[in-house]
Design a protein around this motif. Structure first.
Motif, short mmCIF file in Angstrom:
data_model
loop_
_atom_site.label_atom_id
_atom_site.label_comp_id
_atom_site.label_asym_id
_atom_site.label_seq_id
_atom_site.Cartn_x
_atom_site.Cartn_y
_atom_site.Cartn_z
N LEU A 62 -2.18 5.36 2.93
CA LEU A 62 -1.70 5.74 1.60
C LEU A 62 -1.89 7.24 1.37
O LEU A 62 -1.02 7.92 0.83
N VAL A 94 0.88 9.26 3.10
CA VAL A 94 2.15 9.13 2.38
C VAL A 94 2.10 9.96 1.10
O VAL A 94 3.04 10.70 0.78
N ALA A 132 2.37 8.07 8.76
CA ALA A 132 1.64 6.93 8.18
C ALA A 132 2.18 5.62 8.75
O ALA A 132 1.41 4.70 9.07
N LEU A 135 0.13 2.92 10.80
CA LEU A 135 0.01 1.56 10.28
C LEU A 135 0.40 0.55 11.36
O LEU A 135 -0.22 -0.51 11.49
N GLY A 149 6.32 -0.85 4.87
CA GLY A 149 6.08 0.32 4.04
C GLY A 149 6.17 0.04 2.55
O GLY A 149 5.74 0.85 1.73
N PHE A 160 3.55 0.75 -0.24
CA PHE A 160 2.99 2.10 -0.32
C PHE A 160 3.72 3.00 -1.31
O PHE A 160 3.18 4.01 -1.72
N ALA A 189 1.67 5.44 -3.94
CA ALA A 189 1.70 6.86 -3.57
C ALA A 189 2.08 7.72 -4.76
O ALA A 189 1.44 8.74 -5.04
#
Lengths: 349, 319
Positions: free
Chosen positions: B58, B61, B228, B232, B244, B247, B251
């Motif tokens: 996180l 991002v 990221a 991940l 994704g 996130f 973010a």
């Protein structure tokens, strides 16, 4: 006569985006019906309108805050909340059903009101405030309905998702086979609901001082303030109306699917699609230009495009890609403006 | 440095309050665990490091997102940029896995930047379109299933191994943080981002090539999201559909809680860092309390609103 014609021409010139969206919708839908094996039939029209109601309402909901120059990221969440509430309360005796519908719509409207109060008196940016209240709305929806399900009165489900004939027949309002009724009995009820709300709520509202103020704020908030327009009232009204439209969408979704579903992903997808529909319908994301009727058309365009996948033989795996590309191209069309601009400075906000 | 002395007070307020709130979260969590289990796992360094490890995705991002938000724009494509980068990295595999993933992010950033800076399409809608195109591409590429290719050893090392007893993901996050912070503070590009975010016309008239600044910022955001995503994938050993998605909103929330103005032109990187830690700890305390998803969402939304009501308020209506 000449006056009228020039007024119409001016109207056309000022609303190019709106009229081209209508033209595009008509063209797309005509071709769709020609290609469809059972095209131009009431059954296709009923099915299509049923599948479009929720996103049309959400697009209309999104329009009002966008006209302010804001954005409401909670419309999908409010719809989900209304959907879950409706799946609990819209059943029982006719009186209870009506009461349930009122409760559903009132909750959504109240949630919109809270959004408006936070934006106006909390002085937060709408985009971030509604991002947070959206999470709250989805959370409440999950409280009400942790797993999908629910119970919606069968009669109302049937009556509101079919044509007028079935509506009259279900409730025995009058003889549904009467001769005069034949001419209009094919009209789908969902279409009628959307048109009634759009023209019965939005158009009158737009003509009020509050409605005009929303446009004024979107064009130039400072100027609107200096002109003594009711800025705060207009902002609160805009978010409240958005909550109301979103609740209409959620209520219809519950009636259509006979259930409620607190799906976070679905709420997010509806919110994002509502923004896309608003843009396709000719409303500027910078505010001040456009309207809910345009967004109605924009949402229908997006829906019709997705209907095409059923009749055109296209690999289902490529479907999301084509949808995405269409959206991207549609929003990029506005870029032609950059080629016409004479003064570079006008490009910047 | 002279730049932020006049606004020091208002700029520091979010960070002080957010840090204080982190302490509040920690103490509520500790009181809860002490009363129910008689232990305080929240305060053990091991637990905190593990939380920061999962938070590092996180954090990376959010670092990229902040750069874009400083311009007054937003990047809604990070979710599928992450997924696309992870999927392409695992598909390619071998030593080219990570460079491929990063290249995907850079390419997405270029497209986003081109649309926003040159075509002048509002970023909100253009990045949304790019997001759905990426989703379509990945569905076409994988057939809608989770790809079978697994993450390369290097990706796993970066995401889940430990170095000197500290998860290496935290080092990556730290490195990204240093690069972004130095870029924003010490380079011409960084200063141009702030200027453009404050008033693009003025920046343009002062000779800043604002279009390139916007393009560059979206590339930074794309690369961060891709990094990221690749990590991940290393953490979960493979890429999967929609990895994704969880996130995107956190973010944005982390950046805003950290005091960055959503309209652009104002904000410090340290704030974003604090915002990320706040959200990560809030999440972990809620999961320790075994809060159902419904309660989490409500608390999550209320926290963001109340934090912003304390310090994120705009000015009164102006003439």
């Amino acid at each position: 006569m000449a006056d009228k014609r020039s007024a119409l021409a001016t109207n056309m010139r000022q609303n190019v985006a709106f009229y081209s969206a209508i033209a595009m919708l008509v063209a797309l839908y005509l071709v769709y019906n020609m290609l469809h094996p059972r095209g131009f039939s009431a059954a296709v029209l009923i099915q299509n309108s049923n599948e479009s109601v929720a996103i049309v309402f959400l697009a209309m909901a999104q329009t009002v805050p966008v006209l302010l120059g804001g954005l409401d990221l909670s419309v999908g969440a409010i719809m989900t909340l209304a959907n879950c509430i409706a799946s609990e309360v819209v059943n029982g005796s006719p009186l209870q059903i009506v009461l349930g519908m009122i409760i559903t719509l009132a909750t959504g409207t109240a949630f919109g009101l809270v959004n408006g109060l936070i934006v106006v008196y909390g002085r937060l940016q709408p985009i971030i405030a509604t991002l947070a209240t959206g999470a709250v709305a989805v959370g409440l929806a999950l409280f009400i309905r942790p797993v999908p399900g629910g119970n919606v009165d069968d009669d109302i489900s049937w009556a509101l998702t079919n044509d007028l004939y079935e509506f009259v027949d279900t409730y025995g309002l009058f003889d549904a086979d009467a001769g005069w009724f034949q001419t209009i009995s094919w009209i789908p009820v969902p279409l009628l609901i959307v048109v009634m709300i759009a023209f019965g709520v939005w158009l009158p509202f737009k003509r009020t001082v509050t409605g005009r103020t929303i446009y004024a704020i979107g064009s130039a908030e400072g100027a609107a303030y200096m002109s003594g327009l009711p800025i705060d009232r207009a902002k609160i009204a805009a978010f409240t109306l958005a909550g109301f439209f979103a609740a209409c969408g959620g209520l219809y979704l519950a009636i259509q699917t006979s259930s409620g579903n607190a799906d976070i992903t679905q709420a997010g997808a509806y919110t994002l699609n509502s923004i896309a529909a608003v843009v396709v319908g000719g409303t500027s994301l910078l505010g001040g230009v456009g309207g809910a009727i345009g967004s109605l058309v924009g949402a229908l365009i997006l829906r019709v495009i997705s209907f095409y996948f059923r009749i055109v033989s296209i690999d289902p795996l490529l479907q999301p890609l084509v949808e995405g590309l269409v959206l991207l191209v549609a929003v990029s069309l506005g870029a032609f403006r950059t080629l016409r601009v004479k003064n570079q400075l006008n490009l910047f906000r | 440095m002279a730049f932020d002395i006049p606004s020091l007070k208002t700029e520091d307020k979010p960070m002080v309050i957010a840090s204080a709130f982190i302490l509040v979260i920690l103490s509520i969590g500790t009181v809860y665990t002490l009363s129910t289990q008689g232990s305080a796992p929240l305060l053990s360094p091991g637990y905190l490091l593990q939380q920061l490890q999962t938070g590092s995705f996180l954090g990376i991002v959010a670092a990229g997102m902040m750069v874009v938000i400083l311009l007054g724009h937003i990047d809604l494509s990070v979710a599928w940029t992450m997924t696309a980068a992870a999927m392409m990295a695992t598909t390619v595999g071998g030593e080219w896995a990570i460079p491929t993933g990063i290249a995907v992010g850079a390419a997405v950033g270029l497209v986003n930047g081109f649309g926003v800076a040159y075509l002048r399409v509002p970023s909100m809608i253009f990045t949304l379109g790019v997001d759905s195109v990426l989703r379509g591409l990945m569905v076409a590429h994988t057939g809608g299933f989770a790809p079978q290719d697994s993450a390369t050893p290097l990706m796993r090392t970066l995401a889940s191994d430990r170095f000197l007893g500290i998860p290496s993901a935290i080092f990556v996050w730290l490195a990204v943080s240093v690069v972004i912070a130095v870029m924003l503070k010490r380079t011409a590009f960084g200063r141009e981002i702030y200027v453009t975010g404050n008033r693009e016309v003025a920046a343009y008239l002062s000779g800043i090539r604002t279009r390139r600044v916007i393009l560059g910022s979206f590339v930074v955001s794309g690369i961060c999201a891709a990094l990221a995503g690749v990590m991940l994938a290393g953490y979960s050993a493979r890429a999967y559909q929609g990895m994704g998605n969880p996130f995107l909103l956190p973010a944005i929330a982390a950046v805003v809680i950290g005091g960055t103005r959503i309209l652009g032109g104002q904000g410090r990187y340290i704030g974003t860092l604090i915002g990320v830690i706040l959200i990560v700890l809030l999440n972990s305390v809620l999961s320790i309390m075994q809060m159902p998803e419904a309660g989490r969402q409500v608390i999550y939304g209320s926290v963001i609103i109340s934090m912003l009501l304390v310090y994120g308020r705009g000015n009164k209506v102006h003439s």
